[in-house]
Design a protein around this motif. Structure first.
Motif, PDB file in Angstrom:
ATOM      1  N   UNK A 297     -13.933 -21.101 -16.109  1.00  0.00           N
ATOM      2  CA  UNK A 297     -14.152 -21.780 -17.386  1.00  0.00           C
ATOM      3  C   UNK A 297     -14.853 -23.115 -17.158  1.00  0.00           C
ATOM      4  N   UNK A 298     -14.448 -23.820 -16.118  1.00  0.00           N
ATOM      5  CA  UNK A 298     -14.994 -25.153 -15.837  1.00  0.00           C
ATOM      6  C   UNK A 298     -16.195 -25.022 -14.912  1.00  0.00           C
ATOM      7  N   UNK A 356      -8.833 -25.680 -21.314  1.00  0.00           N
ATOM      8  CA  UNK A 356      -9.806 -26.679 -21.751  1.00  0.00           C
ATOM      9  C   UNK A 356     -10.702 -26.134 -22.856  1.00  0.00           C
ATOM     10  N   UNK A 357     -10.592 -24.840 -23.147  1.00  0.00           N
ATOM     11  CA  UNK A 357     -11.417 -24.218 -24.182  1.00  0.00           C
ATOM     12  C   UNK A 357     -10.744 -24.330 -25.546  1.00  0.00           C
ATOM     13  N   UNK A 358     -11.566 -24.230 -26.582  1.00  0.00           N
ATOM     14  CA  UNK A 358     -11.069 -24.359 -27.949  1.00  0.00           C
ATOM     15  C   UNK A 358     -11.879 -23.433 -28.850  1.00  0.00           C
ATOM     16  N   UNK A 359     -11.311 -23.098 -30.018  1.00  0.00           N
ATOM     17  CA  UNK A 359     -12.016 -22.243 -30.978  1.00  0.00           C
ATOM     18  C   UNK A 359     -12.650 -23.054 -32.096  1.00  0.00           C
ATOM     19  N   UNK A 372     -15.620 -26.190 -23.136  1.00  0.00           N
ATOM     20  CA  UNK A 372     -16.195 -24.934 -23.625  1.00  0.00           C
ATOM     21  C   UNK A 372     -15.512 -24.460 -24.896  1.00  0.00           C
ATOM     22  N   UNK A 373     -16.147 -23.529 -25.580  1.00  0.00           N
ATOM     23  CA  UNK A 373     -15.578 -22.956 -26.797  1.00  0.00           C
ATOM     24  C   UNK A 373     -15.518 -21.442 -26.668  1.00  0.00           C
ATOM     25  N   UNK A 374     -14.607 -20.822 -27.410  1.00  0.00           N
ATOM     26  CA  UNK A 374     -14.472 -19.375 -27.371  1.00  0.00           C
ATOM     27  C   UNK A 374     -13.451 -18.901 -28.378  1.00  0.00           C
TER      28      UNK A 374
END
Length: 534
Positions: A297-298, A356-359, A372-374
């Motif tokens: 992810x990173x 660390x990802x978000x929607x 990041x986004x997902x």
């Protein structure tokens, strides 16, 4: 002024019985005059304001002057680009080529997708940034090109050419605005009929270079539509977008997604206006295994950006950072609301996240949108026990760095600084000694040792912690170590909330009260974001 012209006023003593009646009369008369003057003043101001509103266009939304004409934009700070654009506009008009001369601050960028032909004369300002009047216009193009939901066909019906105005003395930022415009518009699908020409205001040949570019533009336009449609300019192939309607790649159609596996998410820095591919068939399982290999992810770009902001990255998708309230209570300055609400001491609180990802891409995000986004977990997955162990170790290292930090400076520290240019002697009176005794505030050995053993974990650092498939195992591990948990969610994963084991506190962010305002503020990836939120 009106009040001062009420006429002479007589001062009388109301304490004198003889003047009591007269005083009441004067008071009543003056109050009446004051009311009349006030009424007249506000009526006058009201008329002035109404007249201003009738003749002012500040409330009007910028409109496209004429969608059937070409658009000639000037991005100017000192007037050079505007002057050149006017010269080109006169040349185009004399050749029966219809163009609107447009100031970008009066133009609605959303209308760019309707334009067929755009010419831009663009100046670069301080540090290669656009002039103030064109910032909104440039930001819109930049954000659109870096938003994978917009797609790379937004400007596919548009042909364009850019002339840059700058100074070579600025070297790396020379004509940065013009070059960025060319790059971003091509990424959005627009066809560049002429390469960017860079004019130098200090070279002495700006007018000659611009005149040559202008003649080439006129020649292309007068040669007919074939050269534009086929993308051939002066015998060279130019970049021409595919002729089709603008496409916005927003995943709003849930029915379509039933038959298609979620796409591999793209990091914000690597998007460049391109929608993510739907060819990926990687599916994460809750036991930490994956059918196919996944990527981290990173990425190196994201890692560098987050580390610069003070984050400590854990594995491939988690992070920890020392909170400012933790620092504050270590120094004896007080903690956050958790102390008042739950008795949780801020210097014993660890702020972390397993995702660390978000929607969402919230406009108020203080993480600079570097995460990041997902819409689902599409990355490698680290072991939850290892995440907890590493988070506590990294947190302890950051706590140790607070050793010897002074508390609140006293008046003697400030006087020392202003009179002698040093604060060392006064600070020596405030920092803890080697035996751990506090002198006059600051980080004591007792608070430092307590901070090394966190008793609370705020899973609210960044991203959406509940996205992590092993969130329950991670929470159980924290509770097993007698560490209370505080989990924040944007309520975009209701099914995962239902499956979540009890945490000490579940914090649901309610960022807006209506569907439209929530969409504008949170900029969610899900098409059914409101239903998920409710």
């Amino acid at each position: 002024q009106h009040i001062s012209n009420l006429g002479p006023r007589k001062l009388v003593s109301l304490q004198d019985p003889e003047n009591l009646t007269f005083g009441k009369t004067v008071e009543s008369r003056n109050c009446s005059r004051l009311q009349e003057a006030t009424t007249f003043y506000f009526a006058y101001k009201s008329r002035r304001l109404n007249k201003f509103l009738r003749h002012s266009d500040y409330r009007k939304k910028p409109e496209n002057p004429n969608p059937n004409k070409g658009k000639l934009f000037f991005i100017s700070q000192t007037g050079t680009s505007k002057t050149l654009a006017k010269r080109l506009h006169a040349l185009l008009t004399s050749n029966d080529l219809l163009f609107d001369l447009v100031d970008p601050q009066t133009y609605e960028p959303e209308d760019l997708s309707k334009e067929a032909l755009v010419l831009i004369v663009a100046s670069s300002w301080e540090d290669g940034k656009p002039p103030e009047a064109a910032k909104f216009f440039m930001n819109w193009i930049d954000e659109s090109a870096n938003d994978f939901r917009v797609g790379s066909l937004l400007l596919s019906n548009c042909k364009f050419a850019v002339f840059g105005v700058g100074s070579k003395s600025y070297e790396k930022t020379f004509n940065m605005v013009a070059k960025d415009l060319s790059k971003k518009m091509r990424e959005l699908g627009a066809g560049e009929v002429l390469p960017v020409v860079e004019g130098d205001v200090d070279g002495g040949e700006l007018d000659v270079v611009f005149e040559d570019w202008s003649k080439r533009v006129v020649a292309i336009l007068k040669s007919g539509g074939d050269r534009l449609e086929n993308g051939i300019v002066n015998g060279e192939a130019s970049i021409v977008g595919v002729e089709s309607d603008p496409v916005y790649h927003e995943y709003d159609d849930d029915e379509e997604e039933e038959d298609v596996v979620e796409s591999e998410m793209v990091d914000l820095e690597d998007i460049a206006g391109k929608g993510p591919s739907r060819r990926s068939v990687n599916v994460a399982e809750t036991n930490g295994k994956v059918k196919d290999s996944k990527r981290d992810m990173v990425t190196p770009v994201i890692r560098a950006s987050l580390e610069k902001q003070g984050y400590k990255i854990i594995g491939s998708h988690s992070g920890v950072k020392i909170c400012r309230w933790t620092k504050s209570q270590l120094r004896g300055r007080g903690g956050c609301y958790k102390h008042s609400f739950y008795g949780i001491e801020s210097h014993r609180c660890m702020e972390a996240t397993p995702s660390l990802a978000c929607a969402n891409k919230c406009v108020f995000c203080w993480r600079h949108h570097t995460n990041p986004v997902g819409k689902s977990w599409q990355w490698k997955m680290d072991d939850p026990i290892e995440i907890v162990n590493t988070a506590i170790d990294l947190h302890a290292k950051m706590i140790k760095q607070m050793k010897g930090v002074p508390g609140e400076y006293s008046i003697f520290v400030l006087l020392d600084f202003f009179y002698f240019g040093t604060v060392s002697s006064a600070i020596d009176k405030q920092i803890p000694s080697n035996d751990g005794e506090e002198k006059e505030g600051g980080v004591t050995l007792e608070r430092l040792n307590e901070g090394l053993t966190p008793r609370h974990c705020a899973l609210s650092l960044v991203g959406e912690p509940i996205m992590y498939p092993e969130i329950n195992t991670l929470v159980d591990e924290l509770h097993r170590r007698r560490i209370s948990t505080f989990l924040v969610t944007n309520a975009q994963f209701p099914d995962k909330i239902k499956l979540l084991k009890p945490v000490t506190q579940l914090y649901v962010s309610v960022d807006a009260a209506t569907k439209d305002s929530l969409k504008a503020i949170d900029r969610p990836l899900f098409g059914d974001f409101w239903e998920r939120f409710l």
